[in-house]
Design a protein around this motif. Structure first.
Motif, PDB file in Angstrom:
ATOM      1  N   LEU A 319      41.011  37.997  31.339  1.00  0.00           N
ATOM      2  CA  LEU A 319      41.808  37.044  31.961  1.00  0.00           C
ATOM      3  C   LEU A 319      43.294  37.763  32.478  1.00  0.00           C
ATOM      4  O   LEU A 319      43.573  37.853  33.878  1.00  0.00           O
ATOM      5  CB  LEU A 319      42.327  35.897  31.263  1.00  0.00           C
ATOM      6  N   LYS A 320      43.760  38.784  31.604  1.00  0.00           N
ATOM      7  CA  LYS A 320      44.728  39.388  31.960  1.00  0.00           C
ATOM      8  C   LYS A 320      44.646  40.596  32.913  1.00  0.00           C
ATOM      9  O   LYS A 320      45.153  40.922  33.986  1.00  0.00           O
ATOM     10  CB  LYS A 320      45.390  40.334  30.815  1.00  0.00           C
ATOM     11  N   ALA A 321      43.244  41.001  32.936  1.00  0.00           N
ATOM     12  CA  ALA A 321      42.658  42.168  33.819  1.00  0.00           C
ATOM     13  C   ALA A 321      42.699  41.364  35.358  1.00  0.00           C
ATOM     14  O   ALA A 321      43.307  42.021  36.401  1.00  0.00           O
ATOM     15  CB  ALA A 321      41.653  42.688  33.666  1.00  0.00           C
ATOM     16  N   MET A 322      42.337  40.050  35.572  1.00  0.00           N
ATOM     17  CA  MET A 322      42.186  39.436  36.760  1.00  0.00           C
ATOM     18  C   MET A 322      43.693  38.758  37.246  1.00  0.00           C
ATOM     19  O   MET A 322      43.798  38.455  38.204  1.00  0.00           O
ATOM     20  CB  MET A 322      41.342  38.121  36.512  1.00  0.00           C
ATOM     21  N   GLY A 323      44.739  38.886  36.340  1.00  0.00           N
ATOM     22  CA  GLY A 323      45.964  38.735  36.791  1.00  0.00           C
ATOM     23  C   GLY A 323      46.494  37.663  36.129  1.00  0.00           C
ATOM     24  O   GLY A 323      47.879  37.066  36.804  1.00  0.00           O
ATOM     25  N   PHE A 324      46.224  37.031  34.926  1.00  0.00           N
ATOM     26  CA  PHE A 324      46.834  36.153  34.272  1.00  0.00           C
ATOM     27  C   PHE A 324      47.949  36.812  33.459  1.00  0.00           C
ATOM     28  O   PHE A 324      47.690  37.829  32.943  1.00  0.00           O
ATOM     29  CB  PHE A 324      45.873  35.339  33.428  1.00  0.00           C
ATOM     30  N   SER A 325      49.285  36.089  33.490  1.00  0.00           N
ATOM     31  CA  SER A 325      50.295  36.811  32.692  1.00  0.00           C
ATOM     32  C   SER A 325      50.347  36.605  31.280  1.00  0.00           C
ATOM     33  O   SER A 325      49.598  35.744  30.878  1.00  0.00           O
ATOM     34  CB  SER A 325      51.575  36.434  33.435  1.00  0.00           C
TER      35      SER A 325
ATOM     36  N   MET B  58      46.738  48.280  34.945  1.00  0.00           N
ATOM     37  CA  MET B  58      46.642  47.674  33.424  1.00  0.00           C
ATOM     38  C   MET B  58      47.219  48.622  32.382  1.00  0.00           C
ATOM     39  O   MET B  58      47.968  48.229  31.556  1.00  0.00           O
ATOM     40  CB  MET B  58      45.258  47.462  33.126  1.00  0.00           C
ATOM     41  N   ALA B  82      50.411  41.807  36.833  1.00  0.00           N
ATOM     42  CA  ALA B  82      49.494  40.906  36.511  1.00  0.00           C
ATOM     43  C   ALA B  82      49.277  40.149  37.751  1.00  0.00           C
ATOM     44  O   ALA B  82      48.279  39.930  38.261  1.00  0.00           O
ATOM     45  CB  ALA B  82      49.830  40.121  35.311  1.00  0.00           C
TER      46      ALA B  82
END
Lengths: 414, 232
Positions: A319-325, B58, B82
């Motif tokens: 989720l974080k990789a996909m852009g969730f903070s 990342m 992010a």
């Protein structure tokens, strides 16, 4: 702030592992229902105790506190460090009882908090029946107001309370006193006042409050008869008893009228510290036990949430990789914890109510009780819910924060 | 600002401190053009994956600077990064990393729902379109864990594409696939660079896969060895 994607993810987490969610909800339910039950039970016990105490005692009592301290009369006129040797000082003039009672009663009746006022002429007497002598208290009462304040009528075993009003020769005695003096209805009771006056009354009723001391030593007569016994005028009383709307606020009422009354004005808490202490201690025990249970429930949720975070650690990384903070991740897991808290809280309040109801029906025939006492106060339920929510919030926040700090690189690269 | 440059890394250095200090990337500078299909190759431990994660934003623990689409990303906060990844970068990993409790369709939709620039209906329509392109239309409503390995990897690609990112990064995207599925994934990547002008940066061990890309960057012991532009 509240993103629907995050809520959706929380929802899927909660519904995909139903068993785990139910266990978490149950731990909150248990904590909150026990909180509700413990507090309802304790306040039930406290109320019962207080009601029992108030059968013989009013919320505020006005009486003549006796003469002032005269152990050293000379200190008023001599310097403080003077050595004084004064022996066998005697009070030669002292006003007993309350003289201008009408005025004081009227003042008390006009207080906004007052719910009832009654006057009494209490006399220390010694009851005689043949060779048996028992010291006790003879209470001359205003029959109607006495009933309104203390509800003596409920405790009558034989005879009727109201009859006392019309019988200046009648006396109503406690059950213990009646037994010790071998008295039945219509028997004669002989008594001697501490002033040496002897008088004979006819027993017209027997009461039992279950407070042994009262039942063994107290007897009631009409207030007029009591004045007659002491040869006092119709304004003479020894005690004025006042009940207020909220007994826990008796101190305030006592404090408000005290400056205008030249006698001792005493709230029940001042004279009965042990009652107040007992009631407060029970409250503390109930709170301590129920908060401990909530804390244990909180650890349960903490544990489950921690497990969930560990299980979903790769999912969180992705989720974080996909852009969730980090904030999104915190929100997802905190939402889960709060849903568990709210559902568990509501079920817990309902369950707690039924536990209280069930316990309230358990027979308990001691001291005038029929079943175990219980109260049903909205405020207990609301507090339980708030505490439950706070617990889940803290228990959910810690794992949620841990989840938000997961480094996606470490997890994805293994 | 050169608009044809999609990604530019300048003097990138990275150290590992555990179990002992070790320089894994040594002064790496290169740039990638828009619409380029770039592969990163090298032996195990050469630093190619490490480089990819630095490029992916990342991993922020490096020295040097990184620009994507003209924006300097070095030094930005995790939350800013992010949000940037959400909009501009798509990922395909060796393992599919789908959320197994969600359907294939929901997995594809998630990044777009997070971005929140389109209505739910639009996103759903786009997701169906992507799935259709990857021949997964029939699998859309199945839970992700009910799909075969090749299908899962294609769902992961559809997910990487949903926000129409300018760069798609793959960490051995075909490492777990048989030759037939590898071919499928390769063709999709090629098609994306040609038809949509999207940039692809993929780490691979597969020589055939690398040879057919536009450019190969080879790393050895943290050094940029050579960049081969295919066909030169």
């Amino acid at each position: 702030m509240f993103s629907s994607v995050n809520n959706k993810i929380s929802g899927v987490h909660l519904t995909s592992n139903t068993k785990q969610s139910i266990v978490a909800v149950l731990s909150v339910t248990f904590g909150i229902s026990m909180y509700v039950f413990m507090n309802s039970f304790m306040s039930g016990v406290n109320d019962t105790q207080t009601n029992l105490a108030f059968t013989a005692m009013a919320h505020v009592r006005v009486y003549n506190d006796g003469p002032v301290d005269n152990t050293n009369l000379l200190k008023k006129v001599l310097p403080a460090n003077t050595v004084v040797n004064l022996r066998s000082a005697k009070v030669i003039q002292y006003t007993e009882g309350i003289k201008n009672s009408r005025q004081i009663v009227s003042l008390l009746q006009h207080q906004p908090e007052t719910t009832g006022v009654t006057t009494q002429v209490n006399i220390n007497v010694s009851y005689h029946n043949g060779a048996v002598r028992i010291n006790g208290l003879l209470s001359g009462v205003d029959v109607e107001n006495e009933e309104r304040l203390f509800g003596i009528g409920r405790y009558m075993l034989q005879g009727e309370w109201a009859q006392l009003k019309n019988r200046s020769d009648g006396v109503i005695v406690g059950s213990g006193l009646a037994k010790n003096m071998s008295l039945n209805i219509n028997d004669n009771l002989n008594l001697v006042t501490d002033g040496g006056i002897v008088k004979n009354y006819k027993v017209i009723g027997i009461f039992e409050t279950t407070i042994a001391n009262t039942d063994k030593s107290k007897a009631y007569i009409n207030i007029g008869a009591a004045r007659q016994l002491l040869s006092k005028n119709a304004d003479y009383v020894t005690d004025i008893q006042v009940n207020v709307k909220d007994y826990s606020k008796a101190r305030q009422t006592a404090g408000a009228v005290a400056p205008a009354i030249p006698y001792k004005v005493e709230a029940w808490q001042m004279a009965n510290g042990q009652l107040e202490a007992g009631s407060n201690l029970r409250d503390i025990i109930a709170k301590a036990v129920s908060l401990t249970i909530l804390l244990v429930a909180g650890f349960g949720i903490y544990n489950i949430m921690n497990m969930t975070v560990s299980q979903k650690i790769r999912e969180i990384a992705i989720l974080k990789a996909m852009g969730f903070s980090g904030g999104d991740i915190t929100q997802i897991f905190l939402t889960e914890a709060l849903v568990i808290g709210v559902v568990g809280g509501i079920v817990g309040m309902v369950f707690g109510f039924f536990v209280a109801l069930a316990v309230n029906n358990v027979p308990f025939k001691i001291g005038g009780l029929q079943t175990l006492p219980m109260t049903y106060k909205a405020h207990d339920y609301i507090l339980a819910f708030i505490f439950g929510l706070l617990t889940t919030f803290v228990a959910g926040y810690l794992p949620a924060r841990k989840a938000s700090k997961i480094d996606p690189v470490t997890i994805i690269r293994g | 600002m050169d608009t044809t440059i999609a990604l530019k890394g300048t003097a990138i250095n990275k150290f590992f401190y555990q179990p002992e200090p070790f320089q894994v990337l040594k002064d790496i500078s290169f740039s990638v053009n828009k619409g380029e299909f770039l592969t990163l190759v090298g032996k195990s431990g050469s630093g190619k994956s490490t480089l990819l994660y630095v490029l992916s934003t990342m991993d922020t623990d490096y020295k040097g600077s990184l620009e994507i689409n003209g924006a300097v990303l070095t030094g930005k906060s995790q939350n800013q990064l992010a949000a940037f990844r959400n909009e501009h970068i798509g990922f395909v990993f060796q393992f599919h990393y789908l959320l197994v409790e969600f359907t294939a369709l929901e997995n594809v939709m998630l990044p777009a729902l997070k971005l929140g620039k389109k209505s739910r209906e639009e996103i759903e329509a786009n997701a169906y379109e992507s799935l259709k392109m990857l021949d997964l239309r029939e699998q859309a409503l199945k839970p992700a864990n009910m799909l075969s390995g090749g299908q899962q990897q294609r769902v992961a690609i559809a997910r990487a594409l949903i926000n129409n990112p300018s760069i798609i990064m793959g960490d051995e995207p075909t490492g777990n696939l048989d030759s037939k599925n590898t071919k499928v994934v390769f063709d999709i990547f090629k098609q994306l660079t040609r038809e949509r002008g999207q940039t692809i940066i993929a780490v691979t061990h597969d020589d055939d896969f690398a040879r057919n890309s536009d450019r190969i960057i080879e790393l050895s012991d943290g050094n940029l060895l050579k960049t081969n532009t295919i066909g030169e």
